[in-house]
Design a protein around this motif. Structure first.
Motif, PDB file in Angstrom:
ATOM      1  N   VAL A  27       0.835  -1.202   0.000  1.00  0.00           N
ATOM      2  CA  VAL A  27       0.000   0.000   0.000  1.00  0.00           C
ATOM      3  C   VAL A  27       0.870   1.253   0.000  1.00  0.00           C
ATOM      4  N   ASP A  28       1.898   1.264   0.820  1.00  0.00           N
ATOM      5  CA  ASP A  28       2.790   2.427   0.872  1.00  0.00           C
ATOM      6  C   ASP A  28       3.522   2.634  -0.456  1.00  0.00           C
ATOM      7  N   LEU A  29       4.010   1.561  -1.049  1.00  0.00           N
ATOM      8  CA  LEU A  29       4.718   1.675  -2.329  1.00  0.00           C
ATOM      9  C   LEU A  29       3.812   2.208  -3.426  1.00  0.00           C
ATOM     10  N   VAL A  30       2.608   1.672  -3.516  1.00  0.00           N
ATOM     11  CA  VAL A  30       1.678   2.112  -4.559  1.00  0.00           C
ATOM     12  C   VAL A  30       1.239   3.551  -4.300  1.00  0.00           C
ATOM     13  N   THR A  31       0.980   3.894  -3.052  1.00  0.00           N
ATOM     14  CA  THR A  31       0.610   5.273  -2.724  1.00  0.00           C
ATOM     15  C   THR A  31       1.713   6.236  -3.152  1.00  0.00           C
ATOM     16  N   ASN A  32       2.946   5.905  -2.837  1.00  0.00           N
ATOM     17  CA  ASN A  32       4.070   6.761  -3.233  1.00  0.00           C
ATOM     18  C   ASN A  32       4.227   6.820  -4.746  1.00  0.00           C
ATOM     19  N   ALA A  33       4.066   5.699  -5.412  1.00  0.00           N
ATOM     20  CA  ALA A  33       4.166   5.683  -6.877  1.00  0.00           C
ATOM     21  C   ALA A  33       3.085   6.569  -7.493  1.00  0.00           C
ATOM     22  N   LEU A  34       1.879   6.500  -6.959  1.00  0.00           N
ATOM     23  CA  LEU A  34       0.796   7.329  -7.485  1.00  0.00           C
ATOM     24  C   LEU A  34       1.116   8.812  -7.304  1.00  0.00           C
ATOM     25  N   ARG A  35       1.657   9.158  -6.172  1.00  0.00           N
ATOM     26  CA  ARG A  35       1.953  10.565  -5.883  1.00  0.00           C
ATOM     27  C   ARG A  35       3.156  11.087  -6.666  1.00  0.00           C
ATOM     28  N   GLN A  36       4.141  10.235  -6.914  1.00  0.00           N
ATOM     29  CA  GLN A  36       5.411  10.708  -7.446  1.00  0.00           C
ATOM     30  C   GLN A  36       5.618  10.442  -8.928  1.00  0.00           C
ATOM     31  N   THR A  37       4.746   9.674  -9.549  1.00  0.00           N
ATOM     32  CA  THR A  37       4.944   9.276 -10.931  1.00  0.00           C
ATOM     33  C   THR A  37       3.844   9.865 -11.807  1.00  0.00           C
ATOM     34  N   ASP A  38       4.241  10.325 -12.964  1.00  0.00           N
ATOM     35  CA  ASP A  38       3.250  10.786 -13.936  1.00  0.00           C
ATOM     36  C   ASP A  38       2.814   9.591 -14.767  1.00  0.00           C
ATOM     37  N   MET A  39       1.668   9.066 -14.432  1.00  0.00           N
ATOM     38  CA  MET A  39       1.122   7.938 -15.173  1.00  0.00           C
ATOM     39  C   MET A  39      -0.321   8.267 -15.531  1.00  0.00           C
ATOM     40  N   PRO A  40      -0.822   7.673 -16.585  1.00  0.00           N
ATOM     41  CA  PRO A  40      -2.214   7.911 -16.946  1.00  0.00           C
ATOM     42  C   PRO A  40      -3.158   7.417 -15.839  1.00  0.00           C
ATOM     43  N   LEU A  41      -4.297   8.032 -15.753  1.00  0.00           N
ATOM     44  CA  LEU A  41      -5.286   7.651 -14.746  1.00  0.00           C
ATOM     45  C   LEU A  41      -5.636   6.168 -14.847  1.00  0.00           C
ATOM     46  N   ALA A  42      -5.805   5.663 -16.050  1.00  0.00           N
ATOM     47  CA  ALA A  42      -6.171   4.252 -16.220  1.00  0.00           C
ATOM     48  C   ALA A  42      -5.129   3.333 -15.597  1.00  0.00           C
ATOM     49  N   ARG A  60      -8.111   5.839   1.204  1.00  0.00           N
ATOM     50  CA  ARG A  60      -6.751   6.377   1.049  1.00  0.00           C
ATOM     51  C   ARG A  60      -6.397   6.498  -0.430  1.00  0.00           C
ATOM     52  N   PHE A  61      -6.647   5.436  -1.192  1.00  0.00           N
ATOM     53  CA  PHE A  61      -6.352   5.483  -2.618  1.00  0.00           C
ATOM     54  C   PHE A  61      -7.254   6.486  -3.339  1.00  0.00           C
ATOM     55  N   ALA A  62      -8.520   6.542  -2.962  1.00  0.00           N
ATOM     56  CA  ALA A  62      -9.439   7.499  -3.586  1.00  0.00           C
ATOM     57  C   ALA A  62      -8.959   8.929  -3.355  1.00  0.00           C
ATOM     58  N   ARG A  63      -8.488   9.208  -2.158  1.00  0.00           N
ATOM     59  CA  ARG A  63      -7.983  10.554  -1.847  1.00  0.00           C
ATOM     60  C   ARG A  63      -6.765  10.886  -2.711  1.00  0.00           C
ATOM     61  N   VAL A  64      -5.839   9.946  -2.829  1.00  0.00           N
ATOM     62  CA  VAL A  64      -4.639  10.191  -3.634  1.00  0.00           C
ATOM     63  C   VAL A  64      -5.023  10.417  -5.094  1.00  0.00           C
ATOM     64  N   LEU A  65      -5.896   9.580  -5.621  1.00  0.00           N
ATOM     65  CA  LEU A  65      -6.314   9.737  -7.017  1.00  0.00           C
ATOM     66  C   LEU A  65      -7.071  11.042  -7.226  1.00  0.00           C
ATOM     67  N   ARG A  66      -7.911  11.386  -6.282  1.00  0.00           N
ATOM     68  CA  ARG A  66      -8.675  12.637  -6.367  1.00  0.00           C
ATOM     69  C   ARG A  66      -7.723  13.833  -6.364  1.00  0.00           C
ATOM     70  N   GLU A  67      -6.736  13.815  -5.484  1.00  0.00           N
ATOM     71  CA  GLU A  67      -5.773  14.925  -5.405  1.00  0.00           C
ATOM     72  C   GLU A  67      -4.909  15.014  -6.657  1.00  0.00           C
ATOM     73  N   LYS A  68      -4.468  13.875  -7.139  1.00  0.00           N
ATOM     74  CA  LYS A  68      -3.541  13.875  -8.275  1.00  0.00           C
ATOM     75  C   LYS A  68      -4.243  14.107  -9.608  1.00  0.00           C
ATOM     76  N   TYR A  69      -5.395  13.464  -9.786  1.00  0.00           N
ATOM     77  CA  TYR A  69      -6.049  13.501 -11.098  1.00  0.00           C
ATOM     78  C   TYR A  69      -7.306  14.377 -11.117  1.00  0.00           C
ATOM     79  N   ARG A  70      -7.648  14.912  -9.959  1.00  0.00           N
ATOM     80  CA  ARG A  70      -8.822  15.787  -9.845  1.00  0.00           C
ATOM     81  C   ARG A  70     -10.089  15.096 -10.349  1.00  0.00           C
TER      82      ARG A  70
END
Length: 86
Positions: free
Chosen positions: A25-40, A71-81
């Motif tokens: 969970v921590d690794l994926v959360t950090n990857a989502l926050r720090q990496t530019d990847m498509p939403l899909a 937690r994941f929904a919050r990260v995705l919401r913040e990153k991808y609006r």
């Protein structure tokens, strides 16, 4: 001696599974926050964590949905609006 060792091999196994899930969970959360990847791709990563969590803890869908989905929904919401359904 730590508490898991005192409780026996089942407790050690459970502790290991919990640690693995937390690390994932921590690794994926950090990857989502720090990496530019498509939403899909980000959504696929999150879905993969859910699959792995349920492999480690079968029948614990509600626990995952209470602890990790927000937690994941919050990260995705913040990153991808985006607004995601839970």
């Amino acid at each position: 001696m730590d508490a898991a060792r005192q409780r026996g091999p089942e407790a050690r196994t459970e502790e290991l599974k919990i640690r693995r899930l937390r690390t994932l969970v921590d690794l994926v959360t950090n990857a989502l926050r720090q990496t530019d990847m498509p939403l899909a791709e980000a959504v696929r990563l999150v879905q993969g964590v859910r699959v792995r969590a349920l492999e480690l803890f079968p029948g614990k869908e509600n626990t995952y949905d209470l602890l990790y989905a927000p937690r994941f929904a919050r990260v995705l919401r913040e990153k991808y609006r985006v607004q995601l359904e839970n």
